[in-house]
Design an enzyme around this catalytic site. Structure first.
Site, PDB file in Angstrom:
ATOM      1  N   ASN A 152      97.290-130.333   0.962  1.00 40.15           N
ATOM      2  CA  ASN A 152      97.579-130.343  -0.491  1.00 40.15           C
ATOM      3  C   ASN A 152      96.481-130.499  -1.388  1.00 40.15           C
ATOM      4  O   ASN A 152      95.172-130.082  -0.888  1.00 40.15           O
ATOM      5  CB  ASN A 152      98.473-131.857  -0.518  1.00 40.15           C
ATOM      6  CG  ASN A 152      97.511-132.913   0.235  1.00 40.15           C
ATOM      7  OD1 ASN A 152      96.366-133.151  -0.350  1.00 40.15           O
ATOM      8  ND2 ASN A 152      97.990-133.681   1.113  1.00 40.15           N
ATOM      9  N   ASP A 156     103.096-135.593   5.440  1.00 42.16           N
ATOM     10  CA  ASP A 156     104.049-136.227   6.100  1.00 42.16           C
ATOM     11  C   ASP A 156     104.762-135.621   7.212  1.00 42.16           C
ATOM     12  O   ASP A 156     105.119-136.074   8.020  1.00 42.16           O
ATOM     13  CB  ASP A 156     105.241-136.331   4.933  1.00 42.16           C
ATOM     14  CG  ASP A 156     104.780-137.355   3.754  1.00 42.16           C
ATOM     15  OD1 ASP A 156     104.169-138.400   4.296  1.00 42.16           O
ATOM     16  OD2 ASP A 156     105.272-136.968   2.629  1.00 42.16           O
TER      17      ASP A 156
HETATM   18  N1  CTP Z   1     100.940-142.664   3.491  1.00 35.52           N
HETATM   19  C1  CTP Z   1     100.182-142.885   4.715  1.00 35.52           C
HETATM   20  N2  CTP Z   1     100.666-142.052   5.957  1.00 35.52           N
HETATM   21  C2  CTP Z   1     101.484-141.073   5.980  1.00 35.52           C
HETATM   22  C3  CTP Z   1     101.938-140.870   4.260  1.00 35.52           C
HETATM   23  C4  CTP Z   1     101.636-141.658   3.343  1.00 35.52           C
HETATM   24  O1  CTP Z   1      99.454-143.940   4.987  1.00 35.52           O
HETATM   25  N3  CTP Z   1     101.967-140.339   6.542  1.00 35.52           N
HETATM   26  C5  CTP Z   1     100.117-143.579   2.376  1.00 35.52           C
HETATM   27  C6  CTP Z   1      99.509-142.848   1.262  1.00 35.52           C
HETATM   28  O2  CTP Z   1      98.106-143.037   1.655  1.00 35.52           O
HETATM   29  C7  CTP Z   1      99.881-143.514   0.038  1.00 35.52           C
HETATM   30  C8  CTP Z   1     101.242-143.999   0.263  1.00 35.52           C
HETATM   31  O3  CTP Z   1     101.348-143.982   1.487  1.00 35.52           O
HETATM   32  O4  CTP Z   1      99.174-144.956   0.045  1.00 35.52           O
HETATM   33  C9  CTP Z   1     102.224-143.281  -0.318  1.00 35.52           C
HETATM   34  O5  CTP Z   1     102.205-141.983  -0.139  1.00 35.52           O
HETATM   35  P1  CTP Z   1     103.102-140.972  -0.879  1.00 35.52           P
HETATM   36  O6  CTP Z   1     102.881-139.833  -0.287  1.00 35.52           O
HETATM   37  O7  CTP Z   1     103.324-141.238  -2.258  1.00 35.52           O
HETATM   38  O8  CTP Z   1     104.622-141.416  -0.416  1.00 35.52           O
HETATM   39  P2  CTP Z   1     105.496-141.374   1.007  1.00 35.52           P
HETATM   40  O9  CTP Z   1     105.458-142.472   1.608  1.00 35.52           O
HETATM   41  O10 CTP Z   1     104.638-140.080   1.907  1.00 35.52           O
HETATM   42  O11 CTP Z   1     106.833-140.925   0.474  1.00 35.52           O
HETATM   43  P3  CTP Z   1     107.285-139.628  -0.563  1.00 35.52           P
HETATM   44  O12 CTP Z   1     106.549-138.414   0.081  1.00 35.52           O
HETATM   45  O13 CTP Z   1     108.800-139.605   0.096  1.00 35.52           O
HETATM   46  O14 CTP Z   1     107.078-139.947  -1.924  1.00 35.52           O
END
Ligand code: CTP
Length: 412
Positions: free
Chosen positions: A210, A279
């Site tokens: 990303n 993710d």
């Molecule tokens: N994060 C994490 N591990 C993952 C995904 C995210 O620890 N596998 C953490 C990121 O470092 C951040 C927080 O979760 O502090 C939120 O990340 P974000 O991408 O905004 O959200 P997601 O939980 O991935 O949800 P979504 O993609 O559905 O918005």
């Protein structure tokens, strides 16, 4: 960003082959804003020329108690009062012995005796000299009197032997100095920060990633170090330099980041998840390069573990901070993540349309339980990191238990 602006370091260089590394150390300290006054022993001058240190520090080197001209400019008592820290690197077995016995038989030992400023030594000697009971006794005496002993490290020695006794590397010593001088509220605390993107391999030449640059996480790691914390930065691939005072662990995939984060979090006080973790990963990584054949190709993806959730599972007591990157309903989504991931604080920012990712500026809305909210106005990521670090400390202290008993002052 200078992390030691105007801080004064009196660098004592004594006579060992590692004296050449003290030249690099001088440069590294100046690079982060410190003022360095070098004091050389007679032995040190046999290894490295005075002119080298003079040029690097921009100050005349002091090397004698009996230099009338130098004494006239700044007497040794004044010089002893000048620094914020006296750092002896390399410190030979001989200078350690003389310090342990309170000798004042050259300029450097006299300065140490005449000063009430913190003293740190980076021992450097042959492994047998280091291991000798008399040296260990001398070091123990110094530790008991509050001298900070940095290292030594282990490995190949100039004498051809392998073992413990070599001087810590200049960058490691610089990190120690940053920590020693940071008398901030996070002193004695361990903070872990994840930063940057992750890379999820598809085949031997391709991966999913990303736009994260890691800038916000790196700036935050630096800000926490400046508040006195020992910082471990678990970083995905970035082009950024390791901030002073920070220990970086390099990873690529989300799974590697999760493993490294769990390991570092085991003794942490604060955890900040600033990484843009993928993710999903490829359900199967192709062993060979995927060839182009059909017009369409689908990639089967599987969910990665959420690192914050895993860390929270392992450390229910840890003070945890997350980020939320959102394109809509910022507060609602951020508060959902705060609750779902059982965080203490969440810093939310708008993304998309060129905002936040891979830029030098950002804007954050920070939320915590019971309606807590603070808006950190649009600014450079370093400025924002300082404001967020200050808020982390504020919230951490609001719920913190007393600092853990600190380990002895010996740094390995
Ligand atoms: N994060 C994490 N591990 C993952 C995904 C995210 O620890 N596998 C953490 C990121 O470092 C951040 C927080 O979760 O502090 C939120 O990340 P974000 O991408 O905004 O959200 P997601 O939980 O991935 O949800 P979504 O993609 O559905 O918005």
């Amino acid at each position: 960003m200078p992390t030691l602006p105007g801080r004064r370091i009196l660098l004592g260089v004594t006579g060992g082959i590692a004296a050449y590394k003290a030249a690099d150390l001088t440069r590294r300290l100046i690079e982060i804003g410190a003022e360095v006054q070098v004091v050389m022993s007679e032995g040190a001058k046999r290894f490295v020329g005075v002119a080298t240190f003079q040029a690097l520090s921009g100050r005349p080197v002091r090397d004698s108690l009996w230099d009338a001209q130098a004494e006239g400019h700044m007497g040794h008592i004044e010089l002893a009062r000048w620094p914020d820290l006296i750092l002896i690197a390399p410190a030979t077995a001989d200078v350690i012995a003389r310090l342990a016995h309170g000798r004042a038989d050259d300029l450097l030992t006299t300065l140490v005796l005449a000063s009430d400023k913190p003293v740190a030594i980076a021992p450097a000697m042959n492994r047998l000299m280091w291991a000798k009971a008399v040296t260990q006794d001398n070091v123990a005496k110094l530790v008991a009197r509050g001298v900070h002993v940095l290292g030594p490290g282990a490995g190949f020695q100039a004498c051809g032997e392998v073992g413990e006794g070599r001087m810590r590397e200049p960058l490691e010593i610089r990190d120690d100095v940053v920590r020693l001088l940071a008398a901030g509220p996070m002193r004695g605390r361990h903070a872990v920060v994840t930063a940057g993107p992750t890379r999820e391999p598809i085949d031997p030449v391709r991966f999913i990633t990303n736009r994260s640059s890691g800038k916000q996480g790196y700036a935050l790691a630096s800000a926490l170090a400046q508040l006195g914390a020992r910082v471990t930065l678990v970083s995905g691939p970035t082009n950024l330099a390791v901030p002073a005072g920070v220990m970086r662990v390099d990873v690529e995939t989300a799974q590697q980041m999760c493993d490294a984060a769990l390991k570092a979090a085991a003794d942490a006080d604060v955890f900040v998840g600033a990484a843009a973790v993928a993710d999903y990963r490829a359900a199967e990584v192709a062993r060979e390069k995927i060839k182009k054949k059909a017009d369409r190709l689908s990639l089967d993806l599987t969910r990665n573990d959420d690192i914050l959730v895993r860390v929270r599972g392992a450390r229910p007591d840890l003070f945890m901070v997350g980020f939320a990157a959102e394109t809509e309903k910022l507060e609602q989504h951020a508060r959902e993540k705060l609750e779902k991931k059982k965080l203490d604080l969440i810093a939310a920012n708008w993304v998309g349309g060129g905002r936040a990712f891979d830029r030098d500026d950002n804007q954050l809305n920070v939320f915590w339980s019971a309606g807590g909210v603070r808006e950190l106005a649009h600014a450079g990521k370093e400025q924002l990191a300082r404001e967020l670090a200050a808020l982390i400390v504020e919230r951490f202290q609001a719920r913190a238990v007393p600092a853990k008993a600190k380990s002895p002052q010996k740094t390995k």
